[in-house]
Every structure is written in structure tokens, then in C-alpha cells.
Write a protein that holds these residues in place. Structure first.
Motif, PDB file in Angstrom:
ATOM      1  N   PHE A 124      -9.179  25.291  -1.356  1.00 27.59           N
ATOM      2  CA  PHE A 124      -9.429  26.699  -1.038  1.00 27.59           C
ATOM      3  C   PHE A 124      -8.793  27.584  -2.105  1.00 27.59           C
ATOM      4  CE2 PHE A 124      -9.361  24.484   3.042  1.00 27.59           C
ATOM      5  CZ  PHE A 124     -10.499  24.988   3.683  1.00 27.59           C
ATOM      6  N   ARG A 125      -9.425  28.726  -2.359  1.00 29.60           N
ATOM      7  CA  ARG A 125      -8.844  29.741  -3.236  1.00 29.60           C
ATOM      8  C   ARG A 125      -9.511  31.087  -2.931  1.00 29.60           C
ATOM      9  NH1 ARG A 125     -11.650  28.100  -9.095  1.00 29.60           N
ATOM     10  NH2 ARG A 125     -13.685  29.067  -8.650  1.00 29.60           N
ATOM     11  N   SER A 126      -8.995  32.151  -3.545  1.00 30.81           N
ATOM     12  CA  SER A 126      -9.577  33.491  -3.393  1.00 30.81           C
ATOM     13  C   SER A 126      -9.804  33.842  -1.921  1.00 30.81           C
ATOM     14  CB  SER A 126     -10.889  33.604  -4.177  1.00 30.81           C
ATOM     15  OG  SER A 126     -10.663  33.415  -5.558  1.00 30.81           O
ATOM     16  N   ILE A 127      -8.797  33.603  -1.112  1.00 34.05           N
ATOM     17  CA  ILE A 127      -8.863  33.933   0.315  1.00 34.05           C
ATOM     18  C   ILE A 127      -8.432  35.385   0.483  1.00 34.05           C
ATOM     19  CG2 ILE A 127      -8.188  33.238   2.630  1.00 34.05           C
ATOM     20  CD1 ILE A 127      -7.245  30.561   1.385  1.00 34.05           C
ATOM     21  N   GLY A 164     -23.334  21.088  -3.321  1.00 36.10           N
ATOM     22  CA  GLY A 164     -22.793  19.838  -2.815  1.00 36.10           C
ATOM     23  C   GLY A 164     -21.333  19.649  -3.154  1.00 36.10           C
ATOM     24  N   PRO A 165     -20.855  18.412  -3.020  1.00 37.85           N
ATOM     25  CA  PRO A 165     -19.449  18.108  -3.286  1.00 37.85           C
ATOM     26  C   PRO A 165     -19.031  18.471  -4.706  1.00 37.85           C
ATOM     27  CG  PRO A 165     -20.558  16.264  -2.211  1.00 37.85           C
ATOM     28  CD  PRO A 165     -21.623  17.230  -2.609  1.00 37.85           C
ATOM     29  N   ASP A 166     -17.750  18.780  -4.849  1.00 42.74           N
ATOM     30  CA  ASP A 166     -17.130  19.050  -6.154  1.00 42.74           C
ATOM     31  C   ASP A 166     -17.681  20.293  -6.836  1.00 42.74           C
ATOM     32  OD1 ASP A 166     -15.549  16.670  -5.940  1.00 42.74           O
ATOM     33  OD2 ASP A 166     -17.318  15.511  -6.527  1.00 42.74           O
ATOM     34  N   ASN A 167     -18.229  21.215  -6.059  1.00 46.91           N
ATOM     35  CA  ASN A 167     -18.681  22.512  -6.553  1.00 46.91           C
ATOM     36  C   ASN A 167     -18.045  23.609  -5.707  1.00 46.91           C
ATOM     37  OD1 ASN A 167     -20.887  21.996  -8.661  1.00 46.91           O
ATOM     38  ND2 ASN A 167     -21.558  20.706  -6.966  1.00 46.91           N
ATOM     39  N   TRP A 168     -17.674  24.705  -6.353  1.00 44.47           N
ATOM     40  CA  TRP A 168     -17.113  25.823  -5.609  1.00 44.47           C
ATOM     41  C   TRP A 168     -18.218  26.600  -4.913  1.00 44.47           C
ATOM     42  CZ3 TRP A 168     -12.262  26.440  -4.294  1.00 44.47           C
ATOM     43  CH2 TRP A 168     -11.262  25.811  -5.050  1.00 44.47           C
ATOM     44  N   SER A 169     -18.019  26.862  -3.641  1.00 45.72           N
ATOM     45  CA  SER A 169     -18.920  27.690  -2.847  1.00 45.72           C
ATOM     46  C   SER A 169     -18.145  28.877  -2.301  1.00 45.72           C
ATOM     47  CB  SER A 169     -19.520  26.897  -1.683  1.00 45.72           C
ATOM     48  OG  SER A 169     -20.443  25.932  -2.128  1.00 45.72           O
ATOM     49  N   SER A 170     -18.865  29.935  -1.955  1.00 42.06           N
ATOM     50  CA  SER A 170     -18.219  31.101  -1.355  1.00 42.06           C
ATOM     51  C   SER A 170     -18.616  31.215   0.102  1.00 42.06           C
ATOM     52  CB  SER A 170     -18.603  32.382  -2.103  1.00 42.06           C
ATOM     53  OG  SER A 170     -19.991  32.635  -1.989  1.00 42.06           O
ATOM     54  N   GLY A 171     -17.630  31.410   0.957  1.00 47.02           N
ATOM     55  CA  GLY A 171     -17.853  31.642   2.373  1.00 47.02           C
ATOM     56  C   GLY A 171     -17.453  33.056   2.738  1.00 47.02           C
ATOM     57  N   ARG A 172     -18.052  33.562   3.800  1.00 47.26           N
ATOM     58  CA  ARG A 172     -17.740  34.922   4.255  1.00 47.26           C
ATOM     59  C   ARG A 172     -17.954  34.988   5.759  1.00 47.26           C
ATOM     60  NH1 ARG A 172     -21.589  39.991   2.950  1.00 47.26           N
ATOM     61  NH2 ARG A 172     -20.326  41.710   3.762  1.00 47.26           N
ATOM     62  N   PHE A 183     -12.580  42.115  11.369  1.00 41.99           N
ATOM     63  CA  PHE A 183     -12.206  41.835   9.986  1.00 41.99           C
ATOM     64  C   PHE A 183     -13.420  41.360   9.187  1.00 41.99           C
ATOM     65  CE2 PHE A 183     -11.833  37.793  12.211  1.00 41.99           C
ATOM     66  CZ  PHE A 183     -12.485  36.912  11.355  1.00 41.99           C
ATOM     67  N   GLU A 184     -13.231  41.354   7.874  1.00 43.88           N
ATOM     68  CA  GLU A 184     -14.169  40.712   6.949  1.00 43.88           C
ATOM     69  C   GLU A 184     -13.344  39.776   6.074  1.00 43.88           C
ATOM     70  OE1 GLU A 184     -17.617  41.872   3.635  1.00 43.88           O
ATOM     71  OE2 GLU A 184     -16.378  43.441   4.560  1.00 43.88           O
ATOM     72  N   LEU A 185     -13.721  38.512   6.049  1.00 45.01           N
ATOM     73  CA  LEU A 185     -12.972  37.474   5.346  1.00 45.01           C
ATOM     74  C   LEU A 185     -13.844  36.836   4.279  1.00 45.01           C
ATOM     75  CD1 LEU A 185     -10.431  35.497   5.235  1.00 45.01           C
ATOM     76  CD2 LEU A 185     -11.752  34.043   6.795  1.00 45.01           C
ATOM     77  N   GLN A 186     -13.281  36.686   3.075  1.00 47.92           N
ATOM     78  CA  GLN A 186     -13.944  35.949   2.011  1.00 47.92           C
ATOM     79  C   GLN A 186     -13.061  34.776   1.591  1.00 47.92           C
ATOM     80  OE1 GLN A 186     -15.852  38.241  -1.286  1.00 47.92           O
ATOM     81  NE2 GLN A 186     -14.836  39.996  -0.356  1.00 47.92           N
ATOM     82  N   PHE A 187     -13.686  33.687   1.187  1.00 54.54           N
ATOM     83  CA  PHE A 187     -12.927  32.531   0.702  1.00 54.54           C
ATOM     84  C   PHE A 187     -13.854  31.649  -0.136  1.00 54.54           C
ATOM     85  CE2 PHE A 187     -14.665  31.786   4.886  1.00 54.54           C
ATOM     86  CZ  PHE A 187     -15.255  30.532   4.824  1.00 54.54           C
ATOM     87  N   GLU A 188     -13.263  30.925  -1.072  1.00 54.68           N
ATOM     88  CA  GLU A 188     -13.993  29.923  -1.840  1.00 54.68           C
ATOM     89  C   GLU A 188     -13.476  28.554  -1.446  1.00 54.68           C
ATOM     90  OE1 GLU A 188     -14.109  30.608  -6.041  1.00 54.68           O
ATOM     91  OE2 GLU A 188     -14.500  32.749  -5.823  1.00 54.68           O
ATOM     92  N   PHE A 219      -3.861  34.402   0.262  1.00 52.10           N
ATOM     93  CA  PHE A 219      -3.256  33.330  -0.536  1.00 52.10           C
ATOM     94  C   PHE A 219      -3.053  33.876  -1.941  1.00 52.10           C
ATOM     95  CE2 PHE A 219      -4.401  29.592  -3.376  1.00 52.10           C
ATOM     96  CZ  PHE A 219      -3.121  29.042  -3.360  1.00 52.10           C
ATOM     97  N   ASP A 220      -1.810  33.850  -2.423  1.00 52.45           N
ATOM     98  CA  ASP A 220      -1.512  34.459  -3.717  1.00 52.45           C
ATOM     99  C   ASP A 220      -1.793  33.542  -4.897  1.00 52.45           C
ATOM    100  OD1 ASP A 220       0.582  32.645  -3.702  1.00 52.45           O
ATOM    101  OD2 ASP A 220       2.133  34.135  -3.294  1.00 52.45           O
ATOM    102  N   GLY A 221      -2.229  32.303  -4.627  1.00 52.67           N
ATOM    103  CA  GLY A 221      -2.552  31.363  -5.699  1.00 52.67           C
ATOM    104  C   GLY A 221      -1.361  30.589  -6.224  1.00 52.67           C
ATOM    105  N   LYS A 222      -0.163  30.890  -5.691  1.00 54.60           N
ATOM    106  CA  LYS A 222       1.037  30.251  -6.226  1.00 54.60           C
ATOM    107  C   LYS A 222       1.935  29.649  -5.152  1.00 54.60           C
ATOM    108  CE  LYS A 222       1.167  33.592 -10.033  1.00 54.60           C
ATOM    109  NZ  LYS A 222       1.956  34.687 -10.672  1.00 54.60           N
ATOM    110  N   THR A 223       2.021  30.326  -3.997  1.00 52.19           N
ATOM    111  CA  THR A 223       2.987  29.920  -2.979  1.00 52.19           C
ATOM    112  C   THR A 223       2.312  29.787  -1.613  1.00 52.19           C
ATOM    113  OG1 THR A 223       3.599  32.154  -2.262  1.00 52.19           O
ATOM    114  CG2 THR A 223       4.706  31.282  -4.226  1.00 52.19           C
TER     115      THR A 223
END
Length: 461
Positions: free
Chosen positions: A453-456, A383-391, A313-318, A260-264
Motif C-alpha cells: 500500500f502507498r499514497s493513502i 493484475g499482480p505486481d502492478n500498482w492500482s488505485s482504489g477509492r 469521507f473520501e479515501l484514496q489508496f494505491e 501514511f507518511d511513506g516512512k513510519t
């Protein structure tokens, strides 16, 4: 009389030459002691606490036989011995020896202002962990975001710290890169732009269950370099990049790419279709968000999948969810339908009823949905409304790991007897070869609720 004058002049020249040699030797000795050779400057004179001041707690800091010593004291919060000057870019080196069970740290670019938390020292910290957990060298965000780089992210780095011995720390804070080494071994690497300048401080932690009053940590050979800096950006260890939707050169060298490029919406389509859905998703401020389907605002949303497929693969996402939300990230999809596959569950465990469904919590946050529950610690679950990182890591030998905020919460082997038994007892029992496809896109689930979602980013293994 003339002969005597000549002799006196020769004696004077010999004396002056001797004095000059002595002064040169003294200058060299002083330069070595002060540490200014090669641009290094000493922060500790080996005699007293000149150049330092104490903040917050009342731990006992003193100099004993040329060593700076910090001692835990009962009934006092974390204590910090702070260097008088602030620093932006620097390389810091020091040696330390901590009593067993001791917790401490080295503050980097940190902040202490009366108007913020009453002057509480907060900010980046390089960990000193003389416990079996062995997270020394990890990056903690003191009194703010907590763990940015846990010791578990670099298993080899956990072996660098030697219990009961002097350990040499090297810390680079150059630009947005914060890197640590212990005894010459790389331990942690964080890329972040929250603070570019601040305090350097030595921490003595408040009394803990592992270390009580009287426990000590010792420091020596504390030196810093602030000019002619050359950052070590060679890849090789896991990198935590906290600047949204970006890749560093080192990450690119390790094979990472943004999904995800953050724009499109480029690179994403509806499952079974070649277009991005017309409803259900929006992109704002570098974040792709599901638009909730509500009675007062009906939305016909659908899942989205990456156009590219992946094997190992190895996948990261917030991710960031609102109260009561449900969503997920799916992989190995296809056997059973375009949206059927293994799922990294995203859920508000405290408010969504699905947390109590399934078996033994196997539908809770970061679980392998309906198959394996995630083993989570409360402090690493936001909890809710906080950014978490998944992998998610799918190795070529079919081993799979789920991570949440720097902690591995489950692992399994795809296709093993244990895996097949779990599938046979799950809602996926009727799907032939469930989760066993060779290649698959990554799926972001639309589940009626608002989830961001971001930083995928992903790399092939």
C-alpha cells in the motif's frame, strides 16, 4: 530652384512617413498572425505543414482552407503529426472539430526514440473523444500506463466538449502539474513526475468501430507560450496525484491529509490495541507491505487501523498484490468486533479461489465483500505486481461508491432496504447494525499474503 527643392523635401518626408506607417501596420499584422503578442507563438502558419513531421501511421494530414486536417486511413496504426521542437513547461491552446465517433488526442511531453518500441510515440495525451463516452480532455498515457485521468472523475468536465462544433482546448504543463480545459471549463488535473520534456503531437487514431476510413479531425489557431508562465493551481476538481505519498497545496486546500507518511507507522495501531503490531508489516521505499505468513517463514501478523476515526469521507489508496493474494480495505467497522465492517476487496481474481466463492462474484477485486460485486472492465483491471488505485466515497447521506483505476465499479446506500436485504443473506447476517457505525477508523487487512500500500489519503466530507 530653391522653392522646388523645398517642395521636393516636403514630398520626400511625407512619403517616408507614409512608408513608416505602412511598415508599422505590417509589423502589427504579422505579430498578430504569428501569435507572439503576450509571449504566444503560433505553431501552425495556416498554409502548410512547415514546422511539423509525421511519425508512425499513414493517416492523411493536409491543410485545407487554412485548417489543418487529419483523415483516418485503413490498415495503419495511430498516426502523429509532431511539432519539430521539444517542450518542457508550456501552455498550449488550439481549436479542434472532430467528426462524430472520432477518437484523437494531443500528445504532451511525449517520446519517440528508435531504441524504445521502435520509435512508437508514447507519453501524456489530452483526449479528444467524439463518442457518447465523452472523455474529452481526460489524460491518457499513450502506449504506456493508459488512463491516468478518466472522464468519469469529473462529471461536470464531461459536459464541456460540444459534438459537431469547434472546441477550444487549453493545456497547461507546468512543473509536475498537467491541467486541461475545454471551452473554458476545467476538465482534468494530473500531478506526475515521469516526463518533464518531450514532443507535442496531434493524433489521428487507427480505424475504430465508431469511426472508419475518411473520418476527419480539424485543428486551427494552434499557439504555445513557454515564458512567463503562471500555472492555475486553484482547487475545485478532482486531482490525480501520481507522486507517491505526497499532497499538493491544492489537495491540502481541498481537505486531504495523508494517513501514511511513506516512512513510519505513525497513525496506525492494531485493532483493540494502542500499538502497531510487532510482526506482519514492513516499510521500505515509501511502501507499507504485509509480510506473508508461510510454512518456511511463519509470521503472526494482524490487521492495522488508523488511530483517527471518520464519518463521511473520501479515501484514496494505491495497492499492489503478488500472485494469488487476498487482502482488503475496511471501513465502518466496529459493530460485531474491532475488525468487522464493510470491505473493499483486494484479490487476484484469476488465481485466488475466493473469486469464485460468494454470490455473482461479490468477493472479487473492488467488490463490497460478500455483498455487491464490482462491475469491472478488463482494461481497467490490472493484475499482480502492478500498482492500482482504489477509492472509497462515503457521503453524508450514506451513499457509498467504490472506484478502481478511475472507474466507478459499484454504488449503494448504506442502511437502505436493498442494503439490509443483502446483509441478511450474507456472512454478516448475525451482526446487529452491521456497517452502520457513525464513525470508524480505516483498516488495512492482514490476510497472510504479500500486499503493498502507498499514497493513502483521506478527506472528511
Amino acid at each position: 530652384m530653391k522653392t522646388g527643392c523645398i517642395a521636393e523635401q516636403k514630398l520626400r518626408k511625407t512619403y517616408l512617413k507614409s512608408v513608416n506607417v505602412t511598415l508599422i501596420l505590417l509589423f502589427c499584422i504579422t505579430s498578430v498572425y504569428s501569435g507572439d503578442r503576450g509571449g504566444w507563438l503560433s505553431l501552425f502558419n495556416g498554409k502548410d505543414l512547415t514546422g511539423w513531421h509525421q511519425l508512425n501511421g499513414k493517416a492523411d494530414f493536409k491543410v485545407e482552407k487554412g485548417v489543418l486536417t487529419g483523415t483516418m486511413v485503413a490498415n495503419t496504426p495511430n498516426s502523429f503529426l509532431v511539432a519539430d521542437n521539444e517542450y518542457s513547461d508550456f501552455i498550449l491552446e488550439l481549436d479542434l472539430l472532430a467528426d462524430e465517433g472520432m477518437n484523437s488526442g494531443i500528445q504532451l511531453r511525449s517520446i519517440s526514440k528508435p531504441e524504445i518500441m521502435g520509435g512508437r510515440v508514447h507519453g501524456y495525451q489530452c483526449e479528444v473523444d467524439a463518442t457518447p463516452r465523452a472523455w474529452s480532455g481526460g489524460i491518457y498515457d499513450e502506449a504506456r500506463r493508459e488512463w491516468l485521468y478518466t472522464g468519469d472523475l469529473n462529471p461536470e468536465g464531461k459536459k464541456a466538449f460540444k459534438q459537431g462544433k469547434w472546441n477550444h482546448y487549453r493545456i497547461e504543463c507546468i512543473g509536475t502539474n498537467i491541467r486541461t480545459w475545454i471551452n473554458g471549463k476545467p476538465v482534468a488535473w494530473v500531478i506526475d513526475d515521469m516526463d518533464s520534456r518531450g514532443l507535442i503531437a496531434l493524433q489521428v487514431h487507427a480505424v475504430t468501430a465508431e469511426a472508419g476510413p475518411g473520418s476527419k479531425i480539424r485543428w486551427k489557431n494552434i499557439r504555445i507560450k513557454t515564458t512567463n508562465l503562471q500555472a492555475d493551481l486553484s482547487p475545485g476538481i478532482f486531482i490525480v496525484n501520481l507522486i507517491p505519498n505526497t499532497l499538493s497545496e491544492a489537495e491540502e486546500a481541498e481537505g486531504w491529509k495523508l494517513l501514511f507518511d511513506g516512512k513510519t507507522t505513525n497513525g496506525w495501531i492494531t485493532p483493540g490495541n494502542d500499538k502497531f503490531p510487532s510482526e506482519g508489516w514492513k516499510i521500505t521505499d515509501g511502501v507499507i507491505t504485509t509480510v506473508p505468513n508461510r510454512p518456511d517463514n511463519p509470521v503472526r501478523g494482524s490487521d492495522i487501523v488508523s488511530e483517527e476515526k471518520f464519518g463521511a469521507f473520501e479515501l484514496q489508496f494505491e495497492f499492489n498484490f503478488t500472485e494469488g493474494s487476498n487482502s482488503g480495505v475496511k471501513y465502518c467497522i466496529g459493530n460485531g468486533g474491532p475488525g468487522i465492517g464493510l470491505e473493499y476487496q483486494i484479490l487476484d481474481d484469476q488465481r485466488h479461489p475466493d473469486a469464485k466463492a460468494g454470490v455473482d462474484g461479490n468477493r472479487t477485486l473492488a467488490s463490497l465483500y460478500d455483498l455487491i460485486p464490482a462491475k469491472k472492465q478488463a482494461r481497467f483491471t490490472k493484475g499482480p505486481d502492478n500498482w492500482s488505485s482504489g477509492r472509497i466515497v462515503l457521503y453524508p447521506d450514506n451513499r457509498v461508491e467504490h472506484w478502481l483505476n478511475g472507474i466507478k465499479v459499484l454504488e449503494y446506500v448504506r442502511g437502505s432496504e436493498a442494503y439490509l436485504l443483502l446483509v441478511s443473506k450474507s456472512k454478516y447476517a448475525d451482526y446487529k447494525d452491521f456497517g452502520m457505525v457513525k464513525e470508524s477508523p480505516v483498516l488495512l487487512q492482514y490476510h497472510q499474503d504479500e500486499v503493498k500500500f502507498r499514497s493513502i489519503k483521506i478527506r472528511k466530507l
